[in-house]
Design a protein around this motif. Sequence first.
Motif, PDB file in Angstrom:
ATOM      1  N   PRO A  83      12.754  14.550 102.689  1.00 18.86           N
ATOM      2  CA  PRO A  83      13.167  14.446 104.226  1.00 18.86           C
ATOM      3  C   PRO A  83      14.692  14.075 104.069  1.00 18.86           C
ATOM      4  CG  PRO A  83      12.426  12.256 102.984  1.00 18.86           C
ATOM      5  CD  PRO A  83      12.104  13.409 102.070  1.00 18.86           C
ATOM      6  N   GLU A  84      15.223  14.477 105.409  1.00 19.84           N
ATOM      7  CA  GLU A  84      16.696  14.120 105.589  1.00 19.84           C
ATOM      8  C   GLU A  84      16.948  13.196 106.509  1.00 19.84           C
ATOM      9  OE1 GLU A  84      19.070  15.701 104.333  1.00 19.84           O
ATOM     10  OE2 GLU A  84      18.606  17.690 103.382  1.00 19.84           O
ATOM     11  N   PHE A  85      18.119  12.539 106.461  1.00 21.20           N
ATOM     12  CA  PHE A  85      18.523  11.618 107.307  1.00 21.20           C
ATOM     13  C   PHE A  85      19.906  12.022 107.855  1.00 21.20           C
ATOM     14  CE2 PHE A  85      16.084   9.324 104.167  1.00 21.20           C
ATOM     15  CZ  PHE A  85      15.094   8.518 105.060  1.00 21.20           C
ATOM     16  N   GLU A  86      20.223  11.774 109.263  1.00 18.14           N
ATOM     17  CA  GLU A  86      21.361  12.573 109.839  1.00 18.14           C
ATOM     18  C   GLU A  86      22.581  11.706 109.672  1.00 18.14           C
ATOM     19  OE1 GLU A  86      20.497  12.108 114.004  1.00 18.14           O
ATOM     20  OE2 GLU A  86      18.916  13.499 113.848  1.00 18.14           O
ATOM     21  N   ASP A  87      22.382  10.459 109.015  1.00 17.48           N
ATOM     22  CA  ASP A  87      23.786   9.727 109.039  1.00 17.48           C
ATOM     23  C   ASP A  87      24.127   9.483 107.412  1.00 17.48           C
ATOM     24  OD1 ASP A  87      23.967   9.245 111.586  1.00 17.48           O
ATOM     25  OD2 ASP A  87      22.825   7.281 111.563  1.00 17.48           O
ATOM     26  N   ALA A  88      23.050  10.161 106.596  1.00 15.96           N
ATOM     27  CA  ALA A  88      23.621  10.200 105.088  1.00 15.96           C
ATOM     28  C   ALA A  88      24.941  10.841 104.675  1.00 15.96           C
ATOM     29  CB  ALA A  88      22.193  10.686 104.481  1.00 15.96           C
ATOM     30  N   LYS A  89      25.663  10.544 103.729  1.00 15.39           N
ATOM     31  CA  LYS A  89      26.909  11.047 103.581  1.00 15.39           C
ATOM     32  C   LYS A  89      26.650  12.062 102.617  1.00 15.39           C
ATOM     33  CE  LYS A  89      30.205   7.058 104.075  1.00 15.39           C
ATOM     34  NZ  LYS A  89      30.834   6.002 103.367  1.00 15.39           N
ATOM     35  N   VAL A  90      25.827  12.099 101.878  1.00 13.92           N
ATOM     36  CA  VAL A  90      25.178  12.907 100.799  1.00 13.92           C
ATOM     37  C   VAL A  90      23.798  13.531 101.288  1.00 13.92           C
ATOM     38  CG1 VAL A  90      24.667  13.430  98.580  1.00 13.92           C
ATOM     39  CG2 VAL A  90      26.669  12.095  98.882  1.00 13.92           C
ATOM     40  N   SER A  91      23.645  14.617 101.356  1.00 21.30           N
ATOM     41  CA  SER A  91      22.209  15.242 101.461  1.00 21.30           C
ATOM     42  C   SER A  91      21.265  14.799 100.773  1.00 21.30           C
ATOM     43  CB  SER A  91      22.285  16.759 101.693  1.00 21.30           C
ATOM     44  OG  SER A  91      20.999  17.305 101.879  1.00 21.30           O
ATOM     45  N   ARG A  92      19.969  14.360 101.089  1.00 19.73           N
ATOM     46  CA  ARG A  92      18.774  13.857 100.161  1.00 19.73           C
ATOM     47  C   ARG A  92      18.501  15.051  99.426  1.00 19.73           C
ATOM     48  NH1 ARG A  92      16.064   9.209 101.577  1.00 19.73           N
ATOM     49  NH2 ARG A  92      15.040   9.689  99.628  1.00 19.73           N
ATOM     50  N   LYS A  93      18.565  16.434  99.927  1.00 20.02           N
ATOM     51  CA  LYS A  93      17.996  17.680  99.008  1.00 20.02           C
ATOM     52  C   LYS A  93      19.100  17.528  98.037  1.00 20.02           C
ATOM     53  CE  LYS A  93      15.695  19.859 102.851  1.00 20.02           C
ATOM     54  NZ  LYS A  93      15.550  21.274 103.441  1.00 20.02           N
ATOM     55  N   ASP A  94      20.566  17.518  98.328  1.00 23.78           N
ATOM     56  CA  ASP A  94      21.365  17.360  97.177  1.00 23.78           C
ATOM     57  C   ASP A  94      21.161  16.213  96.075  1.00 23.78           C
ATOM     58  OD1 ASP A  94      22.606  19.532  98.309  1.00 23.78           O
ATOM     59  OD2 ASP A  94      24.568  18.407  99.107  1.00 23.78           O
ATOM     60  N   GLU A  95      20.638  14.999  96.646  1.00 22.74           N
ATOM     61  CA  GLU A  95      20.336  14.220  95.616  1.00 22.74           C
ATOM     62  C   GLU A  95      19.219  14.562  94.746  1.00 22.74           C
ATOM     63  OE1 GLU A  95      19.881  10.721  98.053  1.00 22.74           O
ATOM     64  OE2 GLU A  95      21.869  10.080  98.057  1.00 22.74           O
ATOM     65  N   ALA A  96      18.265  15.064  95.437  1.00 15.34           N
ATOM     66  CA  ALA A  96      16.952  15.521  94.786  1.00 15.34           C
ATOM     67  C   ALA A  96      17.163  16.639  93.782  1.00 15.34           C
ATOM     68  CB  ALA A  96      15.826  16.058  95.637  1.00 15.34           C
ATOM     69  N   LEU A  97      17.934  17.474  94.085  1.00  8.77           N
ATOM     70  CA  LEU A  97      18.404  18.704  93.198  1.00  8.77           C
ATOM     71  C   LEU A  97      18.944  17.913  92.100  1.00  8.77           C
ATOM     72  CD1 LEU A  97      18.635  21.585  92.577  1.00  8.77           C
ATOM     73  CD2 LEU A  97      20.542  21.846  94.050  1.00  8.77           C
ATOM     74  N   PHE A  98      20.244  17.286  92.345  1.00  9.59           N
ATOM     75  CA  PHE A  98      21.078  16.704  91.164  1.00  9.59           C
ATOM     76  C   PHE A  98      20.096  15.841  90.103  1.00  9.59           C
ATOM     77  CE2 PHE A  98      23.625  13.178  89.300  1.00  9.59           C
ATOM     78  CZ  PHE A  98      24.549  13.910  88.936  1.00  9.59           C
ATOM     79  N   LEU A  99      19.179  15.090  90.660  1.00  8.23           N
ATOM     80  CA  LEU A  99      18.122  14.260  89.829  1.00  8.23           C
ATOM     81  C   LEU A  99      17.564  15.194  88.981  1.00  8.23           C
ATOM     82  CD1 LEU A  99      17.005  11.648  88.821  1.00  8.23           C
ATOM     83  CD2 LEU A  99      15.330  11.943  90.862  1.00  8.23           C
ATOM     84  N   LEU A 100      17.036  16.342  89.634  1.00  6.41           N
ATOM     85  CA  LEU A 100      16.210  17.500  88.728  1.00  6.41           C
ATOM     86  C   LEU A 100      17.108  18.068  87.747  1.00  6.41           C
ATOM     87  CD1 LEU A 100      13.723  19.088  88.291  1.00  6.41           C
ATOM     88  CD2 LEU A 100      14.398  20.661  90.300  1.00  6.41           C
ATOM     89  N   MET A 101      18.247  18.197  88.273  1.00  2.88           N
ATOM     90  CA  MET A 101      19.228  18.990  87.153  1.00  2.88           C
ATOM     91  C   MET A 101      19.685  17.940  85.918  1.00  2.88           C
ATOM     92  SD  MET A 101      21.854  20.392  90.130  1.00  2.88           S
ATOM     93  CE  MET A 101      23.143  20.992  88.980  1.00  2.88           C
ATOM     94  N   MET A 102      19.689  16.751  86.264  1.00  4.73           N
ATOM     95  CA  MET A 102      19.775  15.691  85.236  1.00  4.73           C
ATOM     96  C   MET A 102      18.681  15.764  84.320  1.00  4.73           C
ATOM     97  SD  MET A 102      22.873  14.432  85.191  1.00  4.73           S
ATOM     98  CE  MET A 102      22.681  13.036  83.863  1.00  4.73           C
ATOM     99  N   CYS A 103      17.451  15.485  84.921  1.00  5.85           N
ATOM    100  CA  CYS A 103      16.253  15.675  84.001  1.00  5.85           C
ATOM    101  C   CYS A 103      16.165  17.026  83.001  1.00  5.85           C
ATOM    102  CB  CYS A 103      14.814  15.170  84.978  1.00  5.85           C
ATOM    103  SG  CYS A 103      14.955  13.868  85.883  1.00  5.85           S
ATOM    104  N   VAL A 104      16.453  18.021  83.525  1.00  9.59           N
ATOM    105  CA  VAL A 104      16.182  19.146  82.837  1.00  9.59           C
ATOM    106  C   VAL A 104      17.314  19.245  81.864  1.00  9.59           C
ATOM    107  CG1 VAL A 104      16.572  21.791  83.043  1.00  9.59           C
ATOM    108  CG2 VAL A 104      15.329  20.607  84.952  1.00  9.59           C
ATOM    109  N   LEU A 105      18.733  18.781  82.203  1.00  7.37           N
ATOM    110  CA  LEU A 105      19.796  18.718  81.219  1.00  7.37           C
ATOM    111  C   LEU A 105      19.294  17.683  79.982  1.00  7.37           C
ATOM    112  CD1 LEU A 105      22.575  19.201  80.401  1.00  7.37           C
ATOM    113  CD2 LEU A 105      23.193  17.301  81.607  1.00  7.37           C
ATOM    114  N   ILE A 106      18.921  16.666  80.344  1.00  8.72           N
ATOM    115  CA  ILE A 106      18.524  15.815  79.327  1.00  8.72           C
ATOM    116  C   ILE A 106      17.204  16.350  78.217  1.00  8.72           C
ATOM    117  CG2 ILE A 106      17.739  13.436  78.736  1.00  8.72           C
ATOM    118  CD1 ILE A 106      19.196  12.493  81.353  1.00  8.72           C
TER     119      ILE A 106
END
Length: 205
Positions: A144-167
Amino acid sequence: GMHFDFERAGQVGPKACVVAVVGTILPLVSGSLLTVIFGRPFMPDGVSVGTALAPTSVGIALRLLGEAQVLQEDFGQAIITAAFVDDILSLILFNILFSMTGEFDVMATVVNPIIGIVLMGIAMVAAVKFWPNFINNVLLPRVPEFEDAKVSRKDEALFLLMMCVLITYATITYFLGTHLWGCFMAGMSFACLSNDHHAHHVWVK
């Protein structure tokens, strides 16, 4: 690995592999010979010097090519591919060299590098066939997306996935010889997303 272009790497791959083999053998031979010329024994001093000179810095090559804005050119991808293959060959050389200092370790010298190469092949197939479809069509559409979010939730989800794959990849390849293999494979997993360089922009934010 995020800058890896599979299409162009497929075109320059055979030539890049030849460059990698030559780039591994020449420093090994020249370093060993120079060590002998300076009066040191061929074993283990000469071989140690030659092996130390064999690796190529993928990080430095990537930065220089990026600053020159030629990373996506054919010769840029050839350099990156050759540097990565050269590092794999150098790691095998290091394993062989370390085994010469004591008892021959079949796992460290033979089995682990083979497992690493097989894993890299699987990671490359997943980077083209699995991750783009999973991220673009399964994961991100459900975030889900939130209009007032400074950082996109999709970007956050992608970053979390990237960290998991990296580790995950780095941990597995650490026990096979070096975590750098896993770091490259993790970045490579996000090289084929629909938005060009989107993963890279999320990573550097």
